[in-house]
Design a protein around this motif. Sequence first.
Motif, PDB file in Angstrom:
ATOM      1  N   ILE A  41      40.286  -7.091 -11.223  1.00 37.63           N
ATOM      2  CA  ILE A  41      39.385  -6.657 -10.157  1.00 37.63           C
ATOM      3  C   ILE A  41      39.956  -6.997  -8.785  1.00 37.63           C
ATOM      4  O   ILE A  41      40.433  -8.111  -8.561  1.00 37.63           O
ATOM      5  CB  ILE A  41      38.028  -7.415 -10.274  1.00 37.63           C
ATOM      6  CG1 ILE A  41      37.480  -7.362 -11.696  1.00 37.63           C
ATOM      7  CG2 ILE A  41      37.035  -6.902  -9.244  1.00 37.63           C
ATOM      8  CD1 ILE A  41      36.971  -6.027 -12.116  1.00 37.63           C
ATOM      9  N   THR A  53      46.156 -21.644  -6.543  1.00 35.58           N
ATOM     10  CA  THR A  53      45.793 -21.619  -7.957  1.00 35.58           C
ATOM     11  C   THR A  53      44.567 -20.714  -8.210  1.00 35.58           C
ATOM     12  O   THR A  53      43.651 -20.659  -7.391  1.00 35.58           O
ATOM     13  CB  THR A  53      45.580 -23.071  -8.455  1.00 35.58           C
ATOM     14  OG1 THR A  53      45.381 -23.042  -9.841  1.00 35.58           O
ATOM     15  CG2 THR A  53      44.425 -23.766  -7.782  1.00 35.58           C
ATOM     16  N   GLY A  54      44.626 -19.968  -9.313  1.00 31.66           N
ATOM     17  CA  GLY A  54      43.499 -19.120  -9.707  1.00 31.66           C
ATOM     18  C   GLY A  54      43.336 -17.852  -8.896  1.00 31.66           C
ATOM     19  O   GLY A  54      42.249 -17.279  -8.851  1.00 31.66           O
ATOM     20  N   LYS A  87      47.784 -14.520  -9.967  1.00 30.18           N
ATOM     21  CA  LYS A  87      49.232 -14.261  -9.950  1.00 30.18           C
ATOM     22  C   LYS A  87      49.768 -14.002 -11.360  1.00 30.18           C
ATOM     23  O   LYS A  87      50.427 -12.978 -11.594  1.00 30.18           O
ATOM     24  CB  LYS A  87      49.987 -15.461  -9.333  1.00 30.18           C
ATOM     25  CG  LYS A  87      49.545 -15.807  -7.923  1.00 30.18           C
ATOM     26  CD  LYS A  87      50.322 -16.974  -7.358  1.00 30.18           C
ATOM     27  CE  LYS A  87      50.126 -18.278  -8.114  1.00 30.18           C
ATOM     28  NZ  LYS A  87      48.760 -18.801  -8.090  1.00 30.18           N
ATOM     29  N   SER A  88      49.498 -14.935 -12.272  1.00 33.11           N
ATOM     30  CA  SER A  88      50.022 -14.775 -13.634  1.00 33.11           C
ATOM     31  C   SER A  88      49.440 -13.527 -14.270  1.00 33.11           C
ATOM     32  O   SER A  88      50.148 -12.764 -14.946  1.00 33.11           O
ATOM     33  CB  SER A  88      49.653 -15.986 -14.499  1.00 33.11           C
ATOM     34  OG  SER A  88      50.111 -17.168 -13.901  1.00 33.11           O
ATOM     35  N   TYR A 119      40.088 -15.589  -3.513  1.00 29.26           N
ATOM     36  CA  TYR A 119      39.006 -14.603  -3.617  1.00 29.26           C
ATOM     37  C   TYR A 119      37.796 -15.045  -2.798  1.00 29.26           C
ATOM     38  O   TYR A 119      37.536 -16.246  -2.675  1.00 29.26           O
ATOM     39  CB  TYR A 119      38.572 -14.470  -5.077  1.00 29.26           C
ATOM     40  CG  TYR A 119      39.630 -13.885  -5.976  1.00 29.26           C
ATOM     41  CD1 TYR A 119      40.006 -12.554  -5.868  1.00 29.26           C
ATOM     42  CD2 TYR A 119      40.252 -14.666  -6.948  1.00 29.26           C
ATOM     43  CE1 TYR A 119      40.972 -12.011  -6.703  1.00 29.26           C
ATOM     44  CE2 TYR A 119      41.225 -14.127  -7.786  1.00 29.26           C
ATOM     45  CZ  TYR A 119      41.582 -12.804  -7.658  1.00 29.26           C
ATOM     46  OH  TYR A 119      42.535 -12.273  -8.475  1.00 29.26           O
TER      47      TYR A 119
HETATM   48  N1  LIG Z   1      41.503 -10.043 -10.107  1.00 23.26           N
HETATM   49  C1  LIG Z   1      41.098 -10.555 -11.255  1.00 23.26           C
HETATM   50  N2  LIG Z   1      40.356  -9.840 -12.114  1.00 23.26           N
HETATM   51  C2  LIG Z   1      39.967 -10.371 -13.286  1.00 23.26           C
HETATM   52  N3  LIG Z   1      40.243 -11.609 -13.675  1.00 23.26           N
HETATM   53  C3  LIG Z   1      40.975 -12.393 -12.861  1.00 23.26           C
HETATM   54  C4  LIG Z   1      41.441 -11.914 -11.612  1.00 23.26           C
HETATM   55  N4  LIG Z   1      42.154 -12.863 -11.006  1.00 23.26           N
HETATM   56  C5  LIG Z   1      42.145 -13.918 -11.819  1.00 23.26           C
HETATM   57  N5  LIG Z   1      41.440 -13.646 -12.947  1.00 23.26           N
HETATM   58  C6  LIG Z   1      41.228 -14.576 -14.056  1.00 23.26           C
HETATM   59  O1  LIG Z   1      41.191 -15.883 -13.528  1.00 23.26           O
HETATM   60  C7  LIG Z   1      41.995 -16.785 -14.263  1.00 23.26           C
HETATM   61  C8  LIG Z   1      43.102 -17.344 -13.402  1.00 23.26           C
HETATM   62  O2  LIG Z   1      44.013 -16.314 -13.018  1.00 23.26           O
HETATM   63  P1  LIG Z   1      45.587 -16.549 -13.068  1.00 23.26           P
HETATM   64  O3  LIG Z   1      45.936 -17.351 -14.283  1.00 23.26           O
HETATM   65  O4  LIG Z   1      46.262 -15.256 -12.935  1.00 23.26           O
HETATM   66  O5  LIG Z   1      45.770 -17.437 -11.766  1.00 23.26           O
HETATM   67  P2  LIG Z   1      47.117 -17.931 -11.070  1.00 23.26           P
HETATM   68  O6  LIG Z   1      47.129 -17.338  -9.710  1.00 23.26           O
HETATM   69  O7  LIG Z   1      48.272 -17.661 -11.957  1.00 23.26           O
HETATM   70  O8  LIG Z   1      46.839 -19.486 -10.928  1.00 23.26           O
HETATM   71  P3  LIG Z   1      47.872 -20.733 -11.101  1.00 23.26           P
HETATM   72  O9  LIG Z   1      48.672 -20.791  -9.844  1.00 23.26           O
HETATM   73  O10 LIG Z   1      46.974 -21.919 -11.224  1.00 23.26           O
HETATM   74  O11 LIG Z   1      48.678 -20.472 -12.327  1.00 23.26           O
HETATM   75  C9  LIG Z   1      42.484 -16.010 -15.471  1.00 23.26           C
HETATM   76  O12 LIG Z   1      41.605 -16.242 -16.549  1.00 23.26           O
HETATM   77  C10 LIG Z   1      42.419 -14.572 -15.025  1.00 23.26           C
HETATM   78  O13 LIG Z   1      42.219 -13.736 -16.123  1.00 23.26           O
END
Ligand SMILES: Nc1ncnc2c1ncn2[C@@H]1O[C@H](COP(=O)(O)OP(=O)(O)OP(=O)(O)O)[C@@H](O)[C@H]1O
Length: 402
Positions: free
Chosen positions: A35, A66-67, A70-71, A217
């Motif tokens: 999203i 974080t969160g 990105k991943s 977000y």
């Molecule tokens: N845009 C989005 N739409 C739906 N789900 C999301 C979105 N962004 C993040 N999430 C959900 O939130 C959680 C964290 O996202 P993600 O692992 O990609 O974060 P990150 O940026 O890699 O954080 P970190 O730096 O801590 O690894 C996951 O469960 C992911 O599925």
Amino acid sequence: MSNSDQKDDIFQTGGIFANRELLRVGHVPPLERVIGRDQEVNAVGQALGPATVGGPPETTIIYGKTGTGKSLVARCVSREAHKKADSNSVSFQHAYVDCSDYQTETKASREMARQLATNLDAETDIPRVGIAAADYRDITWDLLADFAVDSLVVILDEIDKLDDNNLLRSLSRACESGKVQAHVSAICISNKIEYRERLNERIDSSLQDNELVFDPYDAKQLRAILDNRTDAFEDGVLDSDVIPKVAALSAKEHGDARKAIDTLYEAGRLAEKEGSDIVSIDHVDDAVTRAEVNRFQKLVSGTTPHVKYILRSLALLTAEYPEQDAFRTHRIYKFYETLAEREGSDPLSEDRVYRLLKEQSFLGVTESNHTGGGQSEGSYLKHRLLRDPEIIVEALDASVTN
Ligand SMILES: Nc1ncnc2c1ncn2[C@@H]1O[C@H](COP(=O)(O)OP(=O)(O)OP(=O)(O)O)[C@@H](O)[C@H]1O
Ligand SMILES: [Mg+2]
């Protein structure tokens, strides 16, 4: 009830979750469930696009707190690229290496080779130990050649945890070196923005052109992300104010989607444990408190019993005198002295306690400020608890029993 019914009963899971997998860490939802990241998805798509028609993908670096997804975006878009390439009869492969699990160049290179072999159904032996990072890379290049792979994208997640940059360097120069026919590139991910400079110094500066920063977000986006996972719950189980509350709380903190999803999951688990039919905002409050207690417990787990007595003293004073904002060192010391003695410990000196209190402010648990005490008194230090005293006491109690 028959014996077998009874046995089944111990596994009762309540009627809260329909598909809890949707809320689990590490779950990679399909692209349509991502999203509010269209721009980022498109940017990564653009970097990988050429590979879906047999051209060279570009190396990209993704930064963000974080969160922030990105991943998720890196994995989802790579998966889509794979599908798209398939439909064009192009062989596109990707490997996902979480460098916090594989922190040395050797381990990360092995993981890359292992994943590629698995994806290709290759029977190549990938030795666990005894060979160097460069050997694992040679295995990777051989696999690419043997299976006529057109391009390989390696996602190096949490790349700041990696002990050096040789792997990234060899990925970005694989083609130039003449060792590889296939196009090879990387998606590097880090939540440490300061890593940017370290990387730019060491690696080709051309990478700067492909930098993406993911912003935290806001409450609206978090709400949409959570709304999109409500099918994790049975119909009608979620109170209507639960998601807005979780979204507002997470937006206020860091705009961290992981934390928002975790909180929603925890609230559901608490409701399930209680045998409740619905998840209410009380469950959300409990989930937040529990998470805070856990976090604080981890924070104090490595500290000495005296630090714990000091923090407990400040927490108990704060609870007892809620109208008072901060407490002088001497007042805390007197409380601490009694507490330490009651626990059968020799109290530390007041000066030592003063210094420990100042140190705790670095943990973000307390805050110490100089206050003017009038001309005759001069200035003195006052200490304030930054968290709810009940949470501190609960965590300290838990850390004693553990
Ligand atoms: N845009 C989005 N739409 C739906 N789900 C999301 C979105 N962004 C993040 N999430 C959900 O939130 C959680 C964290 O996202 P993600 O692992 O990609 O974060 P990150 O940026 O890699 O954080 P970190 O730096 O801590 O690894 C996951 O469960 C992911 O599925
Ligand atoms: Mg991540």
